[in-house]
Design a protein around this motif. Structure first.
Motif, mmCIF file in Angstrom:
data_model
loop_
_atom_site.group_PDB
_atom_site.id
_atom_site.type_symbol
_atom_site.label_atom_id
_atom_site.label_comp_id
_atom_site.label_asym_id
_atom_site.label_seq_id
_atom_site.Cartn_x
_atom_site.Cartn_y
_atom_site.Cartn_z
ATOM 1 N N ILE A 1 0.860 -1.173 0.000
ATOM 2 C CA ILE A 1 0.000 0.000 0.000
ATOM 3 C C ILE A 1 0.899 1.227 0.000
ATOM 4 N N ALA A 2 0.867 1.981 -1.078
ATOM 5 C CA ALA A 2 1.770 3.126 -1.203
ATOM 6 C C ALA A 2 1.248 4.077 -2.263
ATOM 7 N N THR A 3 1.916 5.209 -2.364
ATOM 8 C CA THR A 3 1.542 6.231 -3.342
ATOM 9 C C THR A 3 2.480 6.237 -4.535
ATOM 10 N N GLU A 4 3.743 5.876 -4.333
ATOM 11 C CA GLU A 4 4.721 5.948 -5.413
ATOM 12 C C GLU A 4 5.425 4.613 -5.601
ATOM 13 N N ALA A 5 6.087 4.473 -6.743
ATOM 14 C CA ALA A 5 7.053 3.405 -7.058
ATOM 15 C C ALA A 5 6.441 2.099 -7.555
ATOM 16 N N MET A 6 5.171 1.808 -7.293
ATOM 17 C CA MET A 6 4.640 0.496 -7.655
ATOM 18 C C MET A 6 4.509 0.294 -9.166
ATOM 19 N N GLU A 7 4.457 1.393 -9.923
ATOM 20 C CA GLU A 7 4.289 1.263 -11.368
ATOM 21 C C GLU A 7 5.524 0.689 -12.044
ATOM 22 N N HIS A 8 6.647 0.581 -11.326
ATOM 23 C CA HIS A 8 7.880 0.069 -11.916
ATOM 24 C C HIS A 8 7.936 -1.458 -11.939
ATOM 25 N N PHE A 9 6.921 -2.133 -11.396
ATOM 26 C CA PHE A 9 6.929 -3.590 -11.306
ATOM 27 C C PHE A 9 5.777 -4.152 -12.122
ATOM 28 N N GLU A 10 6.097 -4.693 -13.287
ATOM 29 C CA GLU A 10 5.066 -5.133 -14.226
ATOM 30 C C GLU A 10 4.216 -6.270 -13.665
ATOM 31 N N ASP A 11 4.800 -7.120 -12.817
ATOM 32 C CA ASP A 11 4.047 -8.252 -12.272
ATOM 33 C C ASP A 11 3.260 -7.884 -11.024
ATOM 34 N N LEU A 12 3.214 -6.605 -10.700
ATOM 35 C CA LEU A 12 2.461 -6.159 -9.537
ATOM 36 C C LEU A 12 1.121 -5.605 -10.002
ATOM 37 N N VAL A 13 0.043 -6.243 -9.574
ATOM 38 C CA VAL A 13 -1.306 -5.746 -9.888
ATOM 39 C C VAL A 13 -1.624 -4.644 -8.892
ATOM 40 N N MET A 14 -1.733 -3.406 -9.377
ATOM 41 C CA MET A 14 -1.986 -2.298 -8.462
ATOM 42 C C MET A 14 -3.290 -1.613 -8.845
ATOM 43 N N MET A 15 -4.053 -1.273 -7.820
ATOM 44 C CA MET A 15 -5.385 -0.709 -8.040
ATOM 45 C C MET A 15 -5.562 0.526 -7.178
ATOM 46 N N PRO A 16 -6.165 1.578 -7.739
ATOM 47 C CA PRO A 16 -6.314 2.834 -6.989
ATOM 48 C C PRO A 16 -7.332 2.709 -5.868
ATOM 49 N N CYS A 17 -6.991 3.287 -4.712
ATOM 50 C CA CYS A 17 -7.871 3.238 -3.537
ATOM 51 C C CYS A 17 -8.552 4.579 -3.296
ATOM 52 N N TYR A 18 -7.772 5.655 -3.250
ATOM 53 C CA TYR A 18 -8.344 6.982 -3.022
ATOM 54 C C TYR A 18 -7.326 8.045 -3.407
ATOM 55 N N HIS A 19 -7.827 9.241 -3.656
ATOM 56 C CA HIS A 19 -6.974 10.409 -3.878
ATOM 57 C C HIS A 19 -6.803 11.156 -2.553
ATOM 58 N N TRP A 20 -5.691 11.834 -2.413
ATOM 59 C CA TRP A 20 -5.499 12.675 -1.229
ATOM 60 C C TRP A 20 -4.647 13.879 -1.624
ATOM 61 N N ASN A 21 -4.732 14.907 -0.797
ATOM 62 C CA ASN A 21 -3.912 16.086 -1.059
ATOM 63 C C ASN A 21 -3.239 16.537 0.227
#
Length: 326
Positions: free
Chosen positions: A147-167
């Motif tokens: 569970i994180a905001t950054e870096a997960m897009e660099h792993f092709e075998d990681l299924v990542m799904m958006p949870c919420y936006h924050w500011n």
């Protein structure tokens, strides 16, 4: 060929070819790991690792291909065990989470509380780290969810799904001049020293980009991974704090004022990710939906079936609609 040998080569690869570290992680001896790798290489008739003396230096071309298949085999073995546990005792097990301090401290507690009430016999393990460490742990199967905001897009075998936006909000003492800035602007903030997150944590890249797009030079005098540390130094007068809005607690932080900064920065998105191909137990689906109500089992399974980030993102954009904003 033994499953144990495949496990050994995977762990050695995951530990940067450090056999001693792999042996410690596997609760066995370094000579035992080295011997089993040699036996596997002798059986296959090819080298899996290149060596310089007693040290492993890199995976061979054959080793790269073997490791890819071995990882899938070991994943399937784990999935078989998960199926058995799910049918034997669906409400008992463990859930390993890797996340940042901000998520663990501010976003997860109410979810963890609800989850524990529903699944009191599921042991929870929360690991904190950098976004890159978190994503790597999930991609290697060392944890169930990242569970994180950054870096997960660099792993092709990681299924990542958006949870919420924050500011973000700007934290200052009650008598600070910024409390009288109407409206609050990046130019006004840039006049003061800034205390904020370490680069690579909690949407820091979007914060830096907002100032850079305005051509503003800012003086970041202290960075930390922990919002509570940032608040401490704001209280000491070191600078103006910029933190995730969720990190401000009106009841606990009565000596600080949170200035709304939603109009100054693009929102960030917190995501949850898991290793593609991992079999999810029912309580794992339930945890995801408690954390992000839009992620029901059907959505999660359909998303995981797509092979690339781009295809998953396209599907999710049409499937879940607008995310909540915090």
């Amino acid at each position: 060929m033994k499953l144990r040998q495949l496990h050994y080569i995977q762990e050695v690869a995951n530990r940067g070819l450090n056999v001693t570290a792999a042996a410690e992680a596997l609760f066995t001896s370094q000579p035992g790991v080295s011997k089993q790798i040699r036996l596997l290489e002798d059986e296959l008739g090819v080298l899996i690792f290149e060596r310089n003396g007693k040290h492993l230096t890199r995976l061979t071309a054959a080793g790269e291909a073997i490791l890819g298949i071995a990882s899938r085999i070991l994943q399937d073995v784990e999935n078989i065990e998960r199926i058995a546990r799910e049918h034997r005792d669906p409400a008992r097990g463990s859930l390993r989470l890797a996340t940042t301090h901000t998520q663990a401290r501010y976003a997860l507690p109410p979810v963890i509380q609800r989850f524990r009430e529903r699944y009191p016999e599921v042991a929870l393990h929360i690991h904190q780290g950098t976004p890159l460490q978190i994503a790597e742990a999930a991609a290697k199967g060392e944890v169930d969810f990242a569970i994180a905001t950054e870096a997960m897009e660099h792993f092709e075998d990681l299924v990542m799904m958006p949870c919420y936006h924050w500011n973000r909000c700007v934290l200052v003492p009650p008598d600070h001049p910024l409390t009288r800035a109407q409206p609050l602007s990046l130019e006004a903030i840039a006049q003061y020293p800034i205390v904020t997150y370490v680069f690579g944590f909690t949407g820091r890249s979007l914060l830096d980009r907002a100032f850079a797009d305005k051509g503003l030079q800012v003086q970041v005098v202290l960075t930390a991974v922990d919002a509570d540390v940032i608040k401490t130094y704001v209280r000491l007068g070191l600078g103006v704090g910029i933190v995730a809005r969720m990190a401000y607690d009106p009841q606990a932080d009565t000596d600080l004022v949170a200035l709304d900064a939603r109009h100054l920065f693009r929102p960030s998105t917190t995501r949850i990710g898991f290793k593609r191909g991992m079999l999810l137990r029912q309580y794992m689906y339930d945890f995801m939906q408690m954390f992000a109500p839009q992620l029901n089992r059907n959505i999660v399974d359909r998303c995981a079936a797509f092979p690339t980030h781009e295809e998953r993102a396209d599907f999710l954009a049409h499937a879940i609609g607008e995310l909540p904003i915090y």
